[in-house]
Every structure is written in C-alpha cells, then in structure tokens.
Design an enzyme around this catalytic site. Structure first.
Site, mmCIF file in Angstrom:
data_model
loop_
_atom_site.group_PDB
_atom_site.id
_atom_site.type_symbol
_atom_site.label_atom_id
_atom_site.label_comp_id
_atom_site.label_asym_id
_atom_site.label_seq_id
_atom_site.Cartn_x
_atom_site.Cartn_y
_atom_site.Cartn_z
ATOM 1 N N ASP A 31 -1.748 -10.688 7.614
ATOM 2 C CA ASP A 31 -1.299 -9.301 7.773
ATOM 3 C C ASP A 31 -1.019 -8.669 6.411
ATOM 4 O O ASP A 31 -0.273 -9.208 5.606
ATOM 5 C CB ASP A 31 -0.020 -9.281 8.627
ATOM 6 N N HIS A 47 -2.858 -7.524 10.681
ATOM 7 C CA HIS A 47 -1.934 -6.607 11.350
ATOM 8 C C HIS A 47 -2.435 -6.152 12.713
ATOM 9 O O HIS A 47 -1.660 -5.967 13.641
ATOM 10 C CB HIS A 47 -1.715 -5.385 10.447
ATOM 11 N N SER A 97 5.130 -3.607 14.673
ATOM 12 C CA SER A 97 5.180 -3.105 13.300
ATOM 13 C C SER A 97 6.529 -2.430 13.056
ATOM 14 O O SER A 97 7.569 -3.064 13.189
ATOM 15 C CB SER A 97 3.994 -2.183 13.042
#
Length: 687
Positions: free
Chosen positions: A624, A659, A539
């Site tokens: 995501d 995600h 991330s």
C-alpha cells in the site's frame, strides 16, 4: 463457535521514544515499519495464519458468498460505446475473464472491432495488474498507456502503434500513468512521481522515438504540499498543466498546436483560492471559490487576459448550492450542483433561452454527467443509480428533452426486483445540534424492533462525498436481513463546502462524533441495537473506525477497518512517507504544537487503552502506497496488548496488493465476501 486453543500472535515490544514539543510518546511497535526485516514479514504471516484458523469455519460460506455475488454480475458484459474523434470506444468483458478488453470501431458500430488492449493477456504473469491512462493520438494511429504490476500506483508509460499493433520499446518509469498528446501526434506530456514520497512533482515532454532519459523537464513543482498533472482541454486547443493542494490551485496553458512553446501562467496560486476552468470559443469559464465563495461560483474571462482581476461573474455564489463541476457543449453549458445533499444536473443554453434541471424523484440517488468527449452535440450522457436502482447510462437530448436509457446494469438474479427494497433518508442530531443525514436501504417487511443487523458505513474526509449508490454484492447482506446505512458525516461535502470545513483540521473530531450520533439514533429509533450494529470504513474511513472503537466501543458488535490510517501523528511527522506533506491542510501540520496535541487527542493508535473493544477485522496490503501496512499492523498489536475483552481481533494482510486491494473484477469480490462473512458470522448467519 471457536475453540479456545487458537492463540493470537504476540508482537515483540521494543520501546521507541518519540519526542515532539517536549511531549514523549512511547511506540512499542515502531519496529514493524521495516518492510525488509524478515521478523516483520514473519509477524504479518503469523497474523494471516491466525486469521485463517479463526475463520476456517466460514471458509465454505465465504466461497458461497463469492459465487453468489459473482453470479449476479453479467460476465460477458460491455460498456456503452462513446464516440471520440471518428471512433466508437467501449470496454467489454468475456465469460470467466477477470480483466477488461478495450476496443474501438471506426465511424459506425457495424464496423470491424479493433482490440486496443486485452488486459487478460497482459495480466497473465502478474499477481497484480492495472492498466491506466489510455490516450489516443489526434491522428488515431498511436495510443499511450500506463501499467502498474505492484499496486504502488507507480505506472510505466508505453506507446502502441495501432496500425501495426506493435508496442514501441520506449518505457517511461515512475509516472502517474496518464499522458497527453500535443496536436502534432509526436509530442507527449506526462507526470513523474518522486521515487520516495510518490508525490507527482514533475511534468516532462517526450518526443516520439527519443530516449526517455533525454525527455525535457517542462515543470517542476517544488512545494511539497502540491501535486502536479497535465491534460488537454475538451476543445483540443490547449495543453494544461495544473498544480493543486488542498487549499489552492494554479494552472498554465500552452497552444496544443505549438508543443515546443512556453507555457503561460493562467492565474498563479493564492492560498485559499481554488479554481478550475474549461475553454469555450473566445472565453475560459472558471469554477472558483474566489472572494469567499465557499460553495463556488462560475466566472469567465477572455483568452488573452486570464488573471483573476479580469474574471467576470456568470453565476454568483449561493449559500445553499454547492457548484461541483461543468461540462461544455457547442450549444449548452451543463452544471453539476448539490442542493440539500442531492445531486442536480442543470442545463443552460448559451443563447439564454433555456435553463432547467433534469428531474429526479427520490432522496437516495446519485446522478452525474458521464463521458462526453464530443463537443458538437446536443446529447448529454449522464449516469443514474440509487440504493434500490441499478446503474443506468442515459443519453439526454438537451434540445428535445428526450431521454434514451442506453443501458441499465443487469443483475443476473431472477429473484431481484427493485420494488422489494426500500430506501429512505433520515436525520440524526449531532453533539453540537447539527443535523446529520443517513441514507439507508433494506428489504421490505423489516420491523423496527431493535433486532435488525445494521452495517453503518462512512468515509468523512477530504471533502469526499459518499453518494448513495447501488451495489449488487450488497444484496447478499440485504437478503439476509441487514439494513445498510451511509452516514453523511462532516468531513465530506454532502451538505456543501462548510460541511467539509467543519470536519477537518481542528474540527476533525466532528467526523467521529457525527458517526457515533448516527449510531445512537439508529439504536434509539429501534432500527437496531448495539448487539447488532456493525461499522465499516476504509483508508481515512478506517481512521474513523479506529476513532469510534476508542470513543464508543459499547455501541458496536463488530467493526471492519480496511487499510486504516490510524497512526496519524507519527505519519504526519514523517514527510518521507507518500502523501504526508500534501495532507497538512487536511489534518494540520503536527510540527505546529496546537495541531500536534489536537491530532494526538484523536489518533486511533495513540489512544488505544485498556478497555473492552468490539469484534474487529482489519485488512491491509503489504505494498500500500497510501496507508503503509505498518499502521494497521501496529494498531492490531497494541489492541492485542491492551484490550480487556474476549472479542475477535483479526488482521489480514494481502501480501500481493496495495491500497485498492486485489486486481481483476472477481478477485475483489473475494475481499467483500471476507468482510461480509465476518459480520454475518457474528450474527450467527452462515448460509
């Protein structure tokens, strides 16, 4: 190792000019951000096929690693029960099942078990499944819960009757999953998300039995840099609506016995002032950074005069201690603090007779207060683990100071002994002279001769601190000679709030240069060498990976970038993308020219150039909601076009997930096995 015949996919170049502040960027792969375009899906599938072919020789090893990691996990496991409102609640797992079963027992642990949710049954028809936000009504007869089957973190709230076991027909869509009962057992408050940006922006009131279309909007957060949420105080006396941005907070309160009443402002937002509070008897206790208390201080105020001009100081601001959280009990106040990077749990009695810290004895541990819903108790439940010690749940009697370990995570491996591993904390010196801590763990007997493989991990954004914690799957690396190192770089809050402030906005580059300084130090101290050093982050930590790949590619043999946020400028200029507007106080707003140019100077995608890069594995999820799949896809396409080396570059897109990756406790291990086999293979280790 790999036959040359396997050719990587080549993404088509379609130039798109992006102009801002008179500056023109040409993005040849902008077209990839159309999820509905069959050409885009085709390209992602070509990359997946290439990844499969390039890693075909490691597939059996990946399977073996997966089985090895899975075998360390106790399959028929359960959490330590906690008591709330007359019931004991816990979560258990069954052999061969990937999902939790949520259960409770009335009054005693000898009572019959009531199953609230069997997620294995609920997940049967879904490639992805997540249950969230379980909230039991005050009379214990109803439970609300949220379900996400797409992995875009948009939950549908439903309600189950615990007396009949029937799920009511009500379905409330596009929520955060969490909800809060008023004390009347029929009014539910919940948060809805904006359909496009997924920002949590509205609080609704639902009355049992009514059509959700008729739910009353009780609060709308119009400022796009804020998110809103709703919860109940531990005292059960207040429903609280919060609105929060990176830089400020605002709360409103309502008597939980009068859910049809009007919410009253606690203290309105002031830019730069953050606060949170708990209710105890006739006061609210407030943790805040008001009046430049950047490490936060504790204040209190009466129930009637809640605005900040009435707040009185209880514990002053300290330059060397970060005040992180509090837990309130009938006889004690418990504070979570951080001193010199380490967690401290401080216990103070309300009668001022006692004030002490729980004792911890090393420099690579994590300690935190656990689930303590019961107000009228002297027992504090807290969690402890370290890089060498599996997680423990401990009940501590604050009066007698006696501890009882309720559970230590079982590592199902007869050869595992914690004394066979060593952990230590060392300090690297950053470019500007700052001392950057590194927590590390390795197997006994390792020599510092530059030949050890090291996996260096970091995150370094949003003030999120990566505390040193135990991982049973990590043993698969340590047992094969790897050293695991966490770089506590600026952008996190490991060394207090200033550590975070010095790694964001116009100081963001400190995050990258700190990580590089840690790598150089590990090499200089002969823990490893550039031929054996690997970097990993996900991330915002994936952005870090993109940054170091551009800035110091010569230091690493391999990089793993999970769901990486790499196209910083374009994303931050698009306020329709989930999370963008709430991020201006983290990265800066590129509509402002100074921030635009600073961001462009480090944005990984914008700075890919013709140079040698290390071996790189990039992973993402098609759904995501936090870092859109096209960022890693575009980055890989541009790297393929410009890089001048023969190193491996792989992109793996999970076509079913978002995600957080795969759902289910074992499916996620397959992704860990994929990551580990990538770096182990580069080390020539395949068994």
């Amino acid at each position: 190792m790999i036959e040359e015949k396997i050719l990587p996919p080549k993404a088509e170049k379609i130039a798109k000019e992006l102009e801002m502040h008179g500056d023109i960027r040409v993005d040849n792969y902008f077209w990839l951000n159309d999820r509905e375009n069959p050409k885009v899906i085709d390209y992602l599938e070509q990359e997946n096929t290439y990844n499969d072919k390039m890693t075909a020789h490691t597939k059996q090893f990946q399977e073996n690693l997966f089985e090895e990691m899975k075998s360390r996990i106790k399959e028929d496991d359960s959490s330590v029960p906690y008591k709330s409102n007359g019931y004991w609640y816990y979560v258990r797992y069954e052999v061969g099942q990937g999902y939790p079963i949520y259960v409770r027992k009335k009054e005693t642990l000898e009572a019959a078990e009531e199953i609230l949710f069997d997620c294995n049954e609920m997940a049967k028809d879904h490639a992805y499944f997540n249950l969230s936000g379980i909230s039991v009504s005050p009379n214990n007869k109803l439970v609300s819960f949220g379900i996400d089957t797409v992995s875009r973190r948009k939950y549908t709230i439903q309600i189950k009757n615990l007396e009949t076991n029937e799920v009511l027909p009500t379905k409330i869509e596009s929520t955060t999953g969490g909800s809060t009962w008023a004390n009347d057992n029929k009014t539910l408050f919940y948060t809805r998300k904006d359909e496009e940006t997924l920002r949590s922006d509205k609080i609704y009131q639902h009355i049992l039995g009514q059509d959700p279309a008729e739910d009353k909007l009780v609060y709308h957060e119009k400022d796009e840099t804020f998110n809103t949420f709703v919860y109940k105080s531990k005292s059960k006396q207040y429903i609280i609506i919060g609105a929060s941005s990176t830089m400020s907070d605002e709360y409103m309160i309502l008597d939980a016995d009068k859910p049809r009443g009007e919410f009253k402002m606690f203290q309105e937002r002031v830019r730069g002032v953050e606060y949170g509070f708990s209710h105890y008897k006739d006061h609210f206790y407030i943790i805040t950074n008001k009046d430049d208390a950047h490490n936060f201080k504790l204040m209190k105020t009466s129930l009637t005069n809640t605005s900040s001009n009435y707040w009185e100081e209880v514990i002053p601001h300290r330059e060397d201690v970060l005040l992180e959280d509090m837990d309130i009990f009938k006889n004690y106040l418990v504070l979570g603090e951080r001193f010199n990077g380490l967690n401290r749990i401080r216990i103070m009695s309300w009668d001022n007779q006692e004030d002490y810290f729980l004792p911890f004895d090393n420099e690579t541990y994590t300690a935190y207060t656990g689930n303590n819903p019961d107000f009228d108790t002297d027992i504090l439940r807290y969690g402890y683990n370290s890089l060498t010690t599996p997680s423990s749940v401990i009940d501590f009697n604050m009066k007698t100071k006696e501890s009882e370990v309720k559970k230590e995570q079982e590592v199902q491996d007869p050869s595992f002994k914690k004394e066979n591993y060593i952990s230590e904390r060392i300090w690297a010196t950053a470019k500007d002279g700052a001392k950057v801590p590194i927590s590390m763990v390795y197997k006994k007997g390792i020599k510092r001769d530059g030949s050890n493989p090291v996996l260096q991990y970091a995150y370094g954004s949003y003030g999120h601190t990566t505390d040193p914690s135990f991982s049973s799957s990590r043993l698969s690396l340590l047992n094969r000679g790897f050293i695991f190192a966490i770089a506590h770089i600026r952008g996190g809050e490991y060394l207090g709030r200033k550590w975070y402030e010095d790694g964001k906005m116009l100081k963001k580059k400190n995050t990258f240069t700190d990580f590089i300084a840690c790598s150089e130090y590990l090499i200089a101290q002969k823990y490893t060498s550039a031929q054996h050093l690997y970097a990993m982050g996900g991330s915002a930590g994936g952005m870090l990976m993109g940054g170091i790949a551009n800035m110091a590619p010569h230091l690493y043999n391999g990089i793993i970038a999970a769901v990486p946020f790499v196209d910083v400028v374009t994303t931050m200029l698009d306020d329709s993308i989930p999370l963008t507007t709430g991020e201006y106080d983290e990265w800066g707003n590129p509509n402002n020219e100074e921030y635009y140019h600073y961001m462009k100077s480090y944005s990984p995608y914008d700075n890919v150039k013709a140079q040698d890069y290390p071996n790189i594995l990039v992973t993402t999820g098609l759904h995501d909601s936090q870092v859109q799949y096209w960022e890693p896809a575009k980055w890989v396409a541009k790297l393929r076009e410009l890089k001048t080396d023969n190193c491996i570059l792989l992109l793996h897109t999970n076509m079913d997930a978002g995600h957080g990756g795969a759902s289910g406790r074992f499916e996620a291990l397959k992704e860990v096995a994929e990551d580990y086999s990538f770096i182990l293979d580069l080390e020539g280790i395949n068994e």
